[in-house]
Design a protein around this motif. Structure first.
Motif, PDB file in Angstrom:
ATOM      1  N   ARG A  10       0.826  -1.209   0.000  1.00 25.24           N
ATOM      2  CA  ARG A  10       0.000   0.000   0.000  1.00 25.24           C
ATOM      3  C   ARG A  10       0.857   1.255   0.000  1.00 25.24           C
ATOM      4  NH1 ARG A  10      -3.827  -2.803   3.483  1.00 25.24           N
ATOM      5  NH2 ARG A  10      -2.484  -2.256   5.193  1.00 25.24           N
ATOM      6  N   LYS A  11       1.972   1.233   0.711  1.00 24.65           N
ATOM      7  CA  LYS A  11       2.850   2.399   0.766  1.00 24.65           C
ATOM      8  C   LYS A  11       3.487   2.691  -0.579  1.00 24.65           C
ATOM      9  CE  LYS A  11       4.118   2.184   5.609  1.00 24.65           C
ATOM     10  NZ  LYS A  11       5.211   1.999   6.555  1.00 24.65           N
ATOM     11  N   ARG A  12       3.723   1.669  -1.401  1.00 24.50           N
ATOM     12  CA  ARG A  12       4.390   1.858  -2.686  1.00 24.50           C
ATOM     13  C   ARG A  12       3.443   2.293  -3.787  1.00 24.50           C
ATOM     14  NH1 ARG A  12       6.821  -3.605  -3.411  1.00 24.50           N
ATOM     15  NH2 ARG A  12       6.137  -4.053  -1.342  1.00 24.50           N
ATOM     16  N   ARG A  13       2.160   2.185  -3.565  1.00 26.94           N
ATOM     17  CA  ARG A  13       1.212   2.587  -4.600  1.00 26.94           C
ATOM     18  C   ARG A  13       1.303   4.080  -4.865  1.00 26.94           C
ATOM     19  NH1 ARG A  13      -3.903  -0.517  -2.357  1.00 26.94           N
ATOM     20  NH2 ARG A  13      -3.219  -2.599  -2.880  1.00 26.94           N
ATOM     21  N   ALA A  14       1.159   4.411  -6.126  1.00 23.00           N
ATOM     22  CA  ALA A  14       1.181   5.823  -6.506  1.00 23.00           C
ATOM     23  C   ALA A  14      -0.090   6.503  -6.023  1.00 23.00           C
ATOM     24  CB  ALA A  14       1.273   5.941  -8.019  1.00 23.00           C
ATOM     25  N   PRO A  15       0.011   7.758  -5.642  1.00 24.27           N
ATOM     26  CA  PRO A  15      -1.175   8.496  -5.243  1.00 24.27           C
ATOM     27  C   PRO A  15      -2.142   8.612  -6.413  1.00 24.27           C
ATOM     28  CG  PRO A  15       0.825   9.826  -5.006  1.00 24.27           C
ATOM     29  CD  PRO A  15       1.211   8.534  -5.605  1.00 24.27           C
ATOM     30  N   ARG A  16      -3.409   8.739  -6.083  1.00 18.93           N
ATOM     31  CA  ARG A  16      -4.413   8.892  -7.145  1.00 18.93           C
ATOM     32  C   ARG A  16      -4.226  10.224  -7.842  1.00 18.93           C
ATOM     33  NH1 ARG A  16      -9.806   5.824  -6.450  1.00 18.93           N
ATOM     34  NH2 ARG A  16      -9.022   4.032  -5.346  1.00 18.93           N
ATOM     35  N   SER A  17      -4.465  10.192  -9.124  1.00 17.60           N
ATOM     36  CA  SER A  17      -4.271  11.371  -9.938  1.00 17.60           C
ATOM     37  C   SER A  17      -5.602  12.039 -10.226  1.00 17.60           C
ATOM     38  CB  SER A  17      -3.623  10.960 -11.251  1.00 17.60           C
ATOM     39  OG  SER A  17      -3.741  11.975 -12.186  1.00 17.60           O
ATOM     40  N   ALA A  18      -5.536  13.329 -10.449  1.00 17.99           N
ATOM     41  CA  ALA A  18      -6.722  14.080 -10.851  1.00 17.99           C
ATOM     42  C   ALA A  18      -6.730  14.276 -12.360  1.00 17.99           C
ATOM     43  CB  ALA A  18      -6.742  15.421 -10.132  1.00 17.99           C
ATOM     44  N   ALA A  19      -5.999  13.439 -13.102  1.00 12.20           N
ATOM     45  CA  ALA A  19      -5.940  13.578 -14.559  1.00 12.20           C
ATOM     46  C   ALA A  19      -7.323  13.380 -15.161  1.00 12.20           C
ATOM     47  CB  ALA A  19      -4.962  12.570 -15.154  1.00 12.20           C
ATOM     48  N   ASN A  20      -7.640  14.201 -16.152  1.00 16.84           N
ATOM     49  CA  ASN A  20      -8.930  14.156 -16.828  1.00 16.84           C
ATOM     50  C   ASN A  20      -8.687  13.758 -18.285  1.00 16.84           C
ATOM     51  OD1 ASN A  20     -11.295  14.752 -18.219  1.00 16.84           O
ATOM     52  ND2 ASN A  20     -11.755  16.542 -16.972  1.00 16.84           N
ATOM     53  N   ALA A  21      -9.059  12.533 -18.620  1.00 17.91           N
ATOM     54  CA  ALA A  21      -8.834  12.029 -19.978  1.00 17.91           C
ATOM     55  C   ALA A  21      -9.567  12.869 -21.026  1.00 17.91           C
ATOM     56  CB  ALA A  21      -9.270  10.570 -20.073  1.00 17.91           C
ATOM     57  N   ASN A  22     -10.664  13.521 -20.641  1.00 19.84           N
ATOM     58  CA  ASN A  22     -11.383  14.373 -21.589  1.00 19.84           C
ATOM     59  C   ASN A  22     -10.568  15.592 -22.001  1.00 19.84           C
ATOM     60  OD1 ASN A  22     -13.706  12.793 -21.751  1.00 19.84           O
ATOM     61  ND2 ASN A  22     -14.517  13.689 -19.865  1.00 19.84           N
ATOM     62  N   ARG A  23      -9.545  15.918 -21.226  1.00 22.84           N
ATOM     63  CA  ARG A  23      -8.646  17.018 -21.565  1.00 22.84           C
ATOM     64  C   ARG A  23      -7.363  16.516 -22.202  1.00 22.84           C
ATOM     65  NH1 ARG A  23      -8.729  19.240 -15.825  1.00 22.84           N
ATOM     66  NH2 ARG A  23     -10.850  19.930 -15.640  1.00 22.84           N
ATOM     67  N   GLY A  24      -7.258  15.217 -22.405  1.00 24.57           N
ATOM     68  CA  GLY A  24      -6.040  14.646 -22.961  1.00 24.57           C
ATOM     69  C   GLY A  24      -4.958  14.468 -21.913  1.00 24.57           C
ATOM     70  N   GLU A  25      -5.339  14.603 -20.643  1.00 24.54           N
ATOM     71  CA  GLU A  25      -4.370  14.501 -19.564  1.00 24.54           C
ATOM     72  C   GLU A  25      -4.025  13.041 -19.268  1.00 24.54           C
ATOM     73  OE1 GLU A  25      -5.922  18.420 -17.102  1.00 24.54           O
ATOM     74  OE2 GLU A  25      -6.373  16.436 -16.314  1.00 24.54           O
ATOM     75  N   ASN A  26      -2.818  12.835 -18.767  1.00 20.92           N
ATOM     76  CA  ASN A  26      -2.430  11.548 -18.219  1.00 20.92           C
ATOM     77  C   ASN A  26      -1.521  11.808 -17.034  1.00 20.92           C
ATOM     78  OD1 ASN A  26       0.519  10.999 -19.146  1.00 20.92           O
ATOM     79  ND2 ASN A  26      -0.482  11.626 -21.041  1.00 20.92           N
ATOM     80  N   THR A  27      -1.133  10.760 -16.371  1.00 18.90           N
ATOM     81  CA  THR A  27      -0.379  10.889 -15.133  1.00 18.90           C
ATOM     82  C   THR A  27       1.002  10.271 -15.263  1.00 18.90           C
ATOM     83  OG1 THR A  27      -2.436  10.722 -13.894  1.00 18.90           O
ATOM     84  CG2 THR A  27      -0.430  10.332 -12.667  1.00 18.90           C
ATOM     85  N   LEU A  28       1.973  10.898 -14.627  1.00 16.75           N
ATOM     86  CA  LEU A  28       3.318  10.361 -14.532  1.00 16.75           C
ATOM     87  C   LEU A  28       3.729  10.445 -13.073  1.00 16.75           C
ATOM     88  CD1 LEU A  28       5.957   9.304 -15.792  1.00 16.75           C
ATOM     89  CD2 LEU A  28       6.607  11.695 -16.192  1.00 16.75           C
TER      90      LEU A  28
END
Length: 139
Positions: A10-28
């Motif tokens: 659980r500690k190694r999981r990446a934090p949730r992203s607020a990326a919005n695919a409708n804006r073409g956003e993604n997460t890194l």
């Protein structure tokens, strides 16, 4: 003792992203932080100007994993700034050098995927200059 590995996972999981695919956003995820990459017109034109290459050339290079760490840092920093919340001064002021260092530390493969997706979204069109998806019109 069976719960210790689960807690570590659980500690190694990446934090949730607020990326919005409708804006073409993604997460890194870099250094344990999930950054939103938004391919806005301003971000893409700034990237092209700073690197002296067109977005199509950059897309080809990213897809072929042929960008330097410095180039990756510039691209990611501009896309992160475009994806930052208006009240998030820290993210709005990320440096290209620091992004390049974080990419080096994490490994380039995830960055190349995120950069390729963002540039493909920009080159593919169908978005406003701010990055919002355009409404579909009926013919």
């Amino acid at each position: 003792m069976a719960t210790a590995p689960k807690a570590a996972a659980r500690k190694r999981r990446a934090p949730r992203s607020a990326a919005n695919a409708n804006r073409g956003e993604n997460t890194l995820v870099l250094g344990g932080t999930a950054y939103v990459l938004r391919p806005s017109y301003a971000a893409i034109t700034t990237i092209e100007e700073q690197l002296g290459r067109s977005s199509i050339e950059l897309l080809r290079a990213a897809n072929g994993m042929a960008l330097s760490y410095e180039d990756q840092g510039v691209i990611v920093a501009e896309l992160v700034r475009a994806g930052a919340a208006k009240d998030d001064e820290f993210t709005r002021n990320v440096s290209a050098e620091r992004m390049g260092e974080l990419i080096f530390e994490e490994g380039s493969a995830p960055a190349f995927v995120a950069i390729t997706v963002a540039l493909a979204s920009a080159v593919g069109g169908g978005r406003t200059a701010a990055g919002e998806a355009k409404p579909v019109t009926k013919a």
